[in-house]
Scaffold this active site. Structure first.
Site, mmCIF file in Angstrom:
data_model
loop_
_atom_site.group_PDB
_atom_site.id
_atom_site.type_symbol
_atom_site.label_atom_id
_atom_site.label_comp_id
_atom_site.label_asym_id
_atom_site.label_seq_id
_atom_site.Cartn_x
_atom_site.Cartn_y
_atom_site.Cartn_z
ATOM 1 N N HIS A 53 -24.084 -41.901 23.714
ATOM 2 C CA HIS A 53 -24.310 -42.404 22.072
ATOM 3 C C HIS A 53 -24.175 -43.931 21.975
ATOM 4 O O HIS A 53 -23.984 -44.339 20.894
ATOM 5 C CB HIS A 53 -23.178 -41.477 21.381
ATOM 6 C CG HIS A 53 -22.961 -40.199 21.544
ATOM 7 N ND1 HIS A 53 -23.209 -39.074 20.889
ATOM 8 C CD2 HIS A 53 -22.149 -39.857 22.497
ATOM 9 C CE1 HIS A 53 -22.934 -38.009 21.610
ATOM 10 N NE2 HIS A 53 -22.267 -38.432 22.601
ATOM 11 N N SER A 86 -39.412 -68.697 17.935
ATOM 12 C CA SER A 86 -39.748 -68.303 16.581
ATOM 13 C C SER A 86 -40.164 -69.451 16.007
ATOM 14 O O SER A 86 -39.876 -70.707 16.336
ATOM 15 C CB SER A 86 -38.336 -67.742 15.860
ATOM 16 O OG SER A 86 -38.342 -67.999 14.450
ATOM 17 N N LYS A 144 -34.023 -68.970 18.594
ATOM 18 C CA LYS A 144 -34.677 -67.272 19.266
ATOM 19 C C LYS A 144 -35.471 -67.350 20.391
ATOM 20 O O LYS A 144 -35.949 -68.300 20.790
ATOM 21 C CB LYS A 144 -35.512 -66.971 17.976
ATOM 22 C CG LYS A 144 -34.830 -66.613 16.835
ATOM 23 C CD LYS A 144 -33.922 -65.514 16.903
ATOM 24 C CE LYS A 144 -34.382 -64.213 16.644
ATOM 25 N NZ LYS A 144 -34.922 -63.797 15.587
ATOM 26 N N GLU A 163 -40.773 -55.321 23.436
ATOM 27 C CA GLU A 163 -40.989 -54.534 21.997
ATOM 28 C C GLU A 163 -42.561 -53.886 22.046
ATOM 29 O O GLU A 163 -42.393 -52.865 21.480
ATOM 30 C CB GLU A 163 -40.780 -55.616 20.671
ATOM 31 C CG GLU A 163 -39.587 -55.977 20.650
ATOM 32 C CD GLU A 163 -39.175 -57.093 19.721
ATOM 33 O OE1 GLU A 163 -39.178 -56.950 18.402
ATOM 34 O OE2 GLU A 163 -39.407 -58.334 20.052
ATOM 35 N N LYS A 200 -63.075 -39.848 24.247
ATOM 36 C CA LYS A 200 -63.120 -41.105 25.269
ATOM 37 C C LYS A 200 -62.272 -42.108 24.675
ATOM 38 O O LYS A 200 -61.499 -42.786 25.352
ATOM 39 C CB LYS A 200 -64.553 -41.671 25.616
ATOM 40 C CG LYS A 200 -65.372 -40.576 26.398
ATOM 41 C CD LYS A 200 -66.681 -41.090 26.330
ATOM 42 C CE LYS A 200 -67.704 -39.684 26.850
ATOM 43 N NZ LYS A 200 -67.499 -38.598 25.789
#
Ligand code: ARG
Length: 463
Positions: A157, A278, A284, A291, A326
């Site tokens: 979890h 960023s 960042k 991702e 295709k």
């Protein structure tokens, strides 16, 4: 002008829109090599069986080789009015060798031709994906060997559950990739029957040798039913379904890398080569590659779904709907291949923050199960009661804002008088993982052994 390949009974050429919706050359040019390979095998067989002259067959084969080098050299003019790769190649062959080119299409149709080409293409792709999956496994095995004893929290979890080793976590993906390879190998085995010579749908009256062409193209045998052969696309569906499962595995690891590389976790750091910055927030380091691997699984799953929908309502045998098999397949298999390359690169280059992993593994009462097991072993409590006692100890520690091993013996004895200071030996994360020696468990010695076995099985260099 009407189509010069099939326009015999047509008075005028197609509408521009008809040409646009009908043409597949924009995407099926991708299997020019497979198309030419199939045609060469067909021509050789026609000559062998005396259906065309040896002289014509030689001209055809030489001409097809010339077309091949034109395409490979970027000197080929793909024409939309010629619809698809099959007619583009044949038309150019006619330019190059003249009338003999017209004999190539004896005893075949584009229906068996396209099925053969696509099978050859998918087979090549499956082989390539298998190699890529092996590289991915090798990258994971190397990290597992390095981190057989590196402790991290195991989650259920996404809540801290029990300590595990990072090596064990890596090997979990090695197992998934092994099953992925098994599914792809299975798809390859089943697709490896040759449709060529099934002709439009009913077979042919010419005395062809389908075993000969099947063998020349590396198939195990010719397909046994002409109707099935020209309308079967399960080889694409099966490949896409195995690909969708593999992409899903990659997506889960990608998601973990995204989570692990946030400052909140700080378990791993991706190198500059697999992150982006960023434009506004200088601090960042975005895990874009991970991702995108996560997102690209959507394309693969989508391709499987769309081809299932294309196929589900089609009566036997060929319908033009099948030309739509295709683009989605190419897109999906390209996406999987790129995802594998990116994921292998990330696994190889990410830095593991052992300190952060260990600290997180020690928080969140991750050794509560070890404590309960100890109560069973040392004090003879039934597990259910041990679970209850441990729950009370966790609540006490939580109230104190501390971990289990920060409770004093006296505090523990208030809950269960039988507890002795031997209990502290099971509360540490090292003891916890070291004790998980059951087959398939996370103990470092197990992980070392499993990683070694995988290294050998995969032919790891230096084994
Ligand atoms: N371009 C076609 C396809 O991809 C080739 C087969 C065409 N057959 C036909 N009967 N129109 O499916």
């Amino acid at each position: 002008m009407s189509n010069k390949m099939w326009g015999g009974r047509f008075g005028e050429g197609p509408d521009r829109i008809m040409e646009e919706i009908n043409a597949s050359i924009g995407f099926d040019q991708r299997f020019f090599a497979q198309d030419i390979r199939g045609s060469k095998a067909h021509a050789a067989m026609l000559a062998e069986k005396g259906i065309i002259s040896r002289e014509d067959a030689d001209k055809i084969v030489a001409g097809l080789d010339a077309v091949l080098s034109e395409i490979e050299g970027g000197k080929f003019d793909f024409r939309r009015d010629l619809e698809d790769i099959h007619m583009n190649v044949e038309s150019r062959l006619a330019d190059l060798i003249g009338a003999a080119a017209g004999r190539l299409h004896t005893a075949r149709s584009r229906n068996d031709q396209v099925a053969t080409d696509f099978k050859l293409y998918i087979r090549d792709t499956l082989d390539h994906l298998d190699e890529q999956l092996r590289d991915f496994q090798l990258a994971l095995v190397a990290r597992a060997q390095e981190h057989a004893a590196t402790i991290m929290p195991g989650f259920t979890h996404l809540q801290t559950a029990q300590p595990v080793t990072f090596g064990h976590h890596c090997l979990a993906y090695v197992e998934m990739a092994a099953r992925d390879r098994g599914r792809l190998a299975d798809a390859r085995k089943r697709l490896n029957e040759c449709p060529l010579g099934s002709a439009a749908l009913a077979g042919t009256s010419f005395p062809i040798d389908r075993h000969m062409t099947a063998k020349a193209l590396g198939f195990d045998a010719p397909t046994r039913n002409s109707l099935d052969a020209v309308s079967d696309r399960d080889f694409v569906l099966e490949t896409l379904s195995a690909a969708a499962i593999a992409a899903t595995h990659l997506s889960r690891l990608a998601e973990e890398i995204v989570i692990w590389s946030t400052p909140g976790f700080d378990f791993v750091r991706l190198p500059d080569s697999f992150t982006t910055g960023s434009s506004i927030m200088p601090q960042k380091r975005n895990p874009d590659a991970a991702e995108l691997v996560r997102a690209k699984s959507g394309r693969v799953i989508g391709a499987l779904t769309s081809l299932l929908i294309v196929m589900k309502g089609l009566p036997l045998a060929y319908s033009k709907d099948m030309q739509e098999d295709k683009e989605a397949a190419f897109d999906a298999l390209d996406a999987l291949s790129l995802s594998l390359a990116a994921m292998t690169g990330m696994v190889r280059t990410l830095t593991v923050n052992e300190t952060a992993m260990r600290a997180a593994a020690s928080r969140g009462f991750s050794t509560a199960t070890d404590l309960a097991d100890w109560l069973v072993r040392a004090l003879g409590l039934p597990f259910r009661q041990a679970h209850h006692v441990t729950g009370a100890l966790v609540a006490k520690a939580e109230k104190k804002g501390a971990d289990l091993d920060a409770l004093s013996l006296a505090e523990m004895q208030e809950v269960e008088p039988g507890i002795t200071d031997e209990v502290y030996s099971v509360l540490g994360v090292d003891n916890s993982v070291a004790s998980r020696t059951s087959f398939g468990g996370t103990a470092p010695e197990n992980v070392r052994e499993a990683a070694k076995r995988w290294g050998e099985a995969l032919g790891q260099a230096g084994q």
